[in-house]
Design a protein around this motif. Sequence first.
Motif, PDB file in Angstrom:
ATOM      1  N   ALA A  21     -37.620  36.266  15.065  1.00 34.27           N
ATOM      2  CA  ALA A  21     -36.966  35.616  16.195  1.00 34.27           C
ATOM      3  C   ALA A  21     -37.995  35.108  17.203  1.00 34.27           C
ATOM      4  O   ALA A  21     -37.894  33.975  17.683  1.00 34.27           O
ATOM      5  N   MET A  22     -39.002  35.921  17.518  1.00 29.96           N
ATOM      6  CA  MET A  22     -40.020  35.508  18.490  1.00 29.96           C
ATOM      7  C   MET A  22     -40.921  34.408  17.942  1.00 29.96           C
ATOM      8  O   MET A  22     -41.445  33.601  18.694  1.00 29.96           O
ATOM      9  N   ALA A  23     -41.116  34.384  16.616  1.00 31.42           N
ATOM     10  CA  ALA A  23     -41.955  33.363  15.994  1.00 31.42           C
ATOM     11  C   ALA A  23     -41.161  32.109  15.647  1.00 31.42           C
ATOM     12  O   ALA A  23     -41.743  31.101  15.237  1.00 31.42           O
ATOM     13  N   PHE A  24     -39.835  32.174  15.800  1.00 34.32           N
ATOM     14  CA  PHE A  24     -38.952  31.071  15.436  1.00 34.32           C
ATOM     15  C   PHE A  24     -39.144  30.685  13.969  1.00 34.32           C
ATOM     16  O   PHE A  24     -39.244  29.516  13.618  1.00 34.32           O
ATOM     17  N   ARG A  25     -39.188  31.708  13.097  1.00 39.47           N
ATOM     18  CA  ARG A  25     -39.348  31.504  11.653  1.00 39.47           C
ATOM     19  C   ARG A  25     -38.187  32.145  10.917  1.00 39.47           C
ATOM     20  O   ARG A  25     -37.684  33.178  11.331  1.00 39.47           O
ATOM     21  N   LYS A  26     -37.835  31.554   9.773  1.00 34.71           N
ATOM     22  CA  LYS A  26     -36.777  32.121   8.941  1.00 34.71           C
ATOM     23  C   LYS A  26     -37.318  33.114   7.935  1.00 34.71           C
ATOM     24  O   LYS A  26     -36.606  33.980   7.469  1.00 34.71           O
ATOM     25  N   GLY A  27     -38.597  32.995   7.585  1.00 30.41           N
ATOM     26  CA  GLY A  27     -39.152  33.859   6.551  1.00 30.41           C
ATOM     27  C   GLY A  27     -40.529  34.371   6.914  1.00 30.41           C
ATOM     28  O   GLY A  27     -41.045  34.156   8.021  1.00 30.41           O
ATOM     29  N   ASN A  28     -41.139  35.038   5.957  1.00 26.76           N
ATOM     30  CA  ASN A  28     -42.483  35.581   6.125  1.00 26.76           C
ATOM     31  C   ASN A  28     -43.518  34.475   5.993  1.00 26.76           C
ATOM     32  O   ASN A  28     -43.218  33.373   5.539  1.00 26.76           O
ATOM     33  N   VAL A  29     -44.757  34.784   6.352  1.00 21.48           N
ATOM     34  CA  VAL A  29     -45.866  33.851   6.195  1.00 21.48           C
ATOM     35  C   VAL A  29     -46.649  34.256   4.949  1.00 21.48           C
ATOM     36  O   VAL A  29     -47.123  35.391   4.862  1.00 21.48           O
ATOM     37  N   ALA A  30     -46.777  33.345   4.010  1.00 22.45           N
ATOM     38  CA  ALA A  30     -47.504  33.629   2.774  1.00 22.45           C
ATOM     39  C   ALA A  30     -48.601  32.589   2.596  1.00 22.45           C
ATOM     40  O   ALA A  30     -48.370  31.391   2.792  1.00 22.45           O
ATOM     41  N   VAL A  31     -49.804  33.067   2.267  1.00 19.35           N
ATOM     42  CA  VAL A  31     -50.931  32.164   2.004  1.00 19.35           C
ATOM     43  C   VAL A  31     -51.523  32.515   0.640  1.00 19.35           C
ATOM     44  O   VAL A  31     -51.548  33.679   0.245  1.00 19.35           O
ATOM     45  N   GLU A  32     -51.982  31.492  -0.050  1.00 17.25           N
ATOM     46  CA  GLU A  32     -52.638  31.721  -1.329  1.00 17.25           C
ATOM     47  C   GLU A  32     -53.963  32.421  -1.091  1.00 17.25           C
ATOM     48  O   GLU A  32     -54.697  32.091  -0.155  1.00 17.25           O
ATOM     49  N   ARG A  33     -54.280  33.374  -1.918  1.00 18.95           N
ATOM     50  CA  ARG A  33     -55.514  34.140  -1.780  1.00 18.95           C
ATOM     51  C   ARG A  33     -56.748  33.243  -1.918  1.00 18.95           C
ATOM     52  O   ARG A  33     -57.770  33.485  -1.286  1.00 18.95           O
ATOM     53  N   SER A  34     -56.630  32.185  -2.711  1.00 26.42           N
ATOM     54  CA  SER A  34     -57.766  31.276  -2.919  1.00 26.42           C
ATOM     55  C   SER A  34     -58.104  30.465  -1.671  1.00 26.42           C
ATOM     56  O   SER A  34     -59.199  29.927  -1.560  1.00 26.42           O
ATOM     57  N   THR A  35     -57.178  30.380  -0.688  1.00 28.94           N
ATOM     58  CA  THR A  35     -57.446  29.623   0.535  1.00 28.94           C
ATOM     59  C   THR A  35     -58.167  30.454   1.590  1.00 28.94           C
ATOM     60  O   THR A  35     -58.615  29.911   2.591  1.00 28.94           O
ATOM     61  N   ILE A  36     -58.292  31.761   1.392  1.00 29.01           N
ATOM     62  CA  ILE A  36     -58.956  32.637   2.364  1.00 29.01           C
ATOM     63  C   ILE A  36     -60.463  32.462   2.230  1.00 29.01           C
ATOM     64  O   ILE A  36     -61.035  32.723   1.183  1.00 29.01           O
ATOM     65  N   THR A  37     -61.095  31.977   3.307  1.00 36.53           N
ATOM     66  CA  THR A  37     -62.542  31.755   3.282  1.00 36.53           C
ATOM     67  C   THR A  37     -63.320  32.824   4.025  1.00 36.53           C
ATOM     68  O   THR A  37     -64.461  33.109   3.676  1.00 36.53           O
ATOM     69  N   LYS A  38     -62.719  33.410   5.069  1.00 37.08           N
ATOM     70  CA  LYS A  38     -63.448  34.402   5.858  1.00 37.08           C
ATOM     71  C   LYS A  38     -62.464  35.355   6.514  1.00 37.08           C
ATOM     72  O   LYS A  38     -61.395  34.943   6.938  1.00 37.08           O
ATOM     73  N   VAL A  39     -62.857  36.624   6.584  1.00 31.86           N
ATOM     74  CA  VAL A  39     -62.054  37.641   7.258  1.00 31.86           C
ATOM     75  C   VAL A  39     -62.969  38.348   8.253  1.00 31.86           C
ATOM     76  O   VAL A  39     -64.033  38.819   7.885  1.00 31.86           O
ATOM     77  N   GLN A  40     -62.542  38.386   9.518  1.00 33.35           N
ATOM     78  CA  GLN A  40     -63.356  38.997  10.558  1.00 33.35           C
ATOM     79  C   GLN A  40     -62.546  40.070  11.276  1.00 33.35           C
ATOM     80  O   GLN A  40     -61.386  39.853  11.605  1.00 33.35           O
ATOM     81  N   LEU A  41     -63.171  41.185  11.521  1.00 31.76           N
ATOM     82  CA  LEU A  41     -62.537  42.251  12.292  1.00 31.76           C
ATOM     83  C   LEU A  41     -62.843  42.023  13.767  1.00 31.76           C
ATOM     84  O   LEU A  41     -63.932  41.574  14.122  1.00 31.76           O
ATOM     85  N   THR A  42     -61.886  42.341  14.630  1.00 27.57           N
ATOM     86  CA  THR A  42     -62.086  42.152  16.055  1.00 27.57           C
ATOM     87  C   THR A  42     -61.454  43.309  16.826  1.00 27.57           C
ATOM     88  O   THR A  42     -60.464  43.889  16.382  1.00 27.57           O
ATOM     89  N   ASP A  43     -62.032  43.627  17.965  1.00 28.27           N
ATOM     90  CA  ASP A  43     -61.487  44.679  18.815  1.00 28.27           C
ATOM     91  C   ASP A  43     -60.363  44.157  19.705  1.00 28.27           C
ATOM     92  O   ASP A  43     -59.535  44.923  20.160  1.00 28.27           O
TER      93      ASP A  43
END
Length: 153
Positions: A21-43
Amino acid sequence: MVTLLLDSTRLEVVLSGAERAMAFRKGNVAVERSTITKVQLTDDTWTWLRGVPSPGTHLRGIVAIGTWKSAGGDDFAVIRRHRPGVVIDLEGDPEYQRLVLTTRHGLALVQALQVEVAEEPTDVVEIAAETGAVPVAARKTRTRKTPAPAPAV
């Protein structure tokens, strides 16, 4: 806290009813694993938020959920309070360029994705400076004034 589902082909951000409701979306967010280029941890995921919510919900310092549009591209954010999280850069995804998520399972996600992780912990400020996402100003060195000698009596 956001729920992440990972399989061999995609990463899915599972949204609760309130988050949808807050995101104004009907479903989940799904991304293909092959499109992930970088993952960064943040505080603090708030420092990675860019643009304006469109559509989305933003209560400064409390919650930011939805799509954020900016000149750099569209991001999807699920941010709650000032908690640790993860920033996932995407390349070739038709919907988003980046996911900014509050989660305490960021390290487990990085390991599950088998993304290269430095052996030594790296400060988030240094990671941000390397990517150019957050400008880092040079610190001014403080010089102390030497006290004047006391007058002779």
